[in-house]
Design an enzyme around this catalytic site. Structure first.
Site, PDB file in Angstrom:
ATOM      1  N   VAL A   1      10.417   6.479   5.123  1.00  0.00           N
ATOM      2  CA  VAL A   1       9.131   6.499   5.812  1.00  0.00           C
ATOM      3  C   VAL A   1       8.038   7.064   4.891  1.00  0.00           C
ATOM      4  O   VAL A   1       7.087   6.370   4.562  1.00  0.00           O
ATOM      5  CB  VAL A   1       9.191   7.303   7.139  1.00  0.00           C
ATOM      6  CG1 VAL A   1       7.807   7.385   7.791  1.00  0.00           C
ATOM      7  CG2 VAL A   1      10.193   6.673   8.095  1.00  0.00           C
ATOM      8  N   CYS A   2       8.189   8.298   4.459  1.00  0.00           N
ATOM      9  CA  CYS A   2       7.137   8.970   3.684  1.00  0.00           C
ATOM     10  C   CYS A   2       6.904   8.333   2.317  1.00  0.00           C
ATOM     11  O   CYS A   2       5.782   8.348   1.819  1.00  0.00           O
ATOM     12  CB  CYS A   2       7.489  10.443   3.477  1.00  0.00           C
ATOM     13  SG  CYS A   2       7.698  11.381   5.007  1.00  0.00           S
TER      14      CYS A   2
END
Length: 194
Positions: free
Chosen positions: A117-118
């Site tokens: 995600v990040c």
């Protein structure tokens, strides 16, 4: 493909969301290993004087504060960190995108706390914007091994180079026979003995 070495003179480091709460969601690598590797990247930036951009998301919530070790290693970058309010792709945050551009570097080392995600979305965006990107896979992780593998494959297919902390430090050092190289090899040895 040709080997185009990253050096301290042409590279910047982006550390994305190494926050104590979010780090607890990662299961594909141990908390301690991920923390050690993120701190080693910060120490490498300090030793080699590499421009570094830190960012966090929603520190006041379950994601928690950034690692205090990042403040110890990079106090100025920590003070200037970009605090995002829930924006998933850090490059969609105007302040973060401006901070990346302000480094003046087109070669970027990226490590995010969650690769799935990040890390993945900023990396895809940066490559589309013409940056050369190396992703430090072991300075982050994902909730599952499958999620980690898929996100790393996706970034690699899009043009990112996937690397590891020790591999990257060796590339940036170039030689251990300088004062900085000596500090970096001690950093690696210390991590291996921990």
């Amino acid at each position: 493909m040709s080997f185009n070495r990253f050096t301290a003179h042409d590279t910047a480091i982006l550390l994305i969301d190494h926050q104590v709460g979010t780090m607890g969601w990662v299961k594909s690598i141990s908390f301690d290993a991920m923390k050690r590797n993120a701190v080693m990247l910060a120490e490498t930036a300090r030793i080699l004087n590499i421009p570094t951009v830190l960012t966090s998301s929603m520190e006041e919530y379950t994601q928690g504060p950034l690692l205090t070790e990042l403040q110890t290693s990079l106090p100025a970058a920590f003070e200037k960190r970009v605090k995002r309010m829930g924006i998933v792709n850090a490059m969609d945050d105007a302040n973060f995108a401006a901070a990346v551009k302000a480094t003046g570097r087109k070669k970027l080392i990226v490590a995010g706390v969650t690769n799935d995600v990040c890390t993945v979305y900023p990396v895809l965006t940066l490559i589309d914007q013409g940056y050369e990107v190396q992703v430090v896979a072991d300075a982050g992780g994902s909730p599952t091994l499958l999620a980690d593998e898929i996100s790393l494959r996706r970034m690699e297919r899009h043009g990112a180079t996937i690397t590891t902390t020790n591999q990257l430090i060796a590339e940036l050092a170039g030689t251990w026979a300088t004062p900085e190289g000596g500090e970096l090899v001690q950093l690696i040895i210390g991590a291996l003995q921990a």
